[in-house]
Motif scaffolding. Structure first.
Motif: not given
Length: 115
Positions: A1-7
């Motif tokens: 999962m890339d940084q922009d879509h991390r929870i």
């Protein structure tokens, strides 16, 4: 999962509450959220929050209702409960009607051969 879509699962230590649940065993559940500090002691600089919960039955089963209850005391929250649940139900019914209208618009755009 890339940084922009991390929870982010980081706890907001400045926004902690202890939850107390109260019920009449019929229609009302009232959650009292008491603000606390990171050591677990009450944070008297912030006000408690009351949230009402109930449900209505439908042919598909129970539909949950939830609304914040105005008031600074449990008594005020209990008095606000009926109107808050009525408002939550009105909003839910309007939302369902809006979804139905949108579905009808989508269906009217479908071109069926032979019609």
């Amino acid at each position: 999962m890339d940084q922009d879509h991390r929870i982010s699962f980081e706890v907001d230590c400045g926004n902690l509450y202890r939850e107390e649940s109260l019920t009449d065993l019929k229609v009302a559940v009232i959650r009292k959220l008491v603000p606390i500090k990171t050591d677990g002691s009450d944070d008297t600089a912030r006000a408690s929050v009351f949230v009402g919960h109930s449900q209505v039955m439908s042919p598909e089963g129970p539909i949950p209702l939830q609304a914040e209850l105005p008031g600074n005391t449990l008594e005020e929250a209990m008095k606000a409960f009926p109107r808050a649940m009525e408002q939550a139900m009105e909003e839910m019914v309007e939302h369902i009607r809006q979804l139905q209208r949108e579905q009808q618009r989508q269906e009217s755009r479908i071109i069926t051969p032979g019609r």
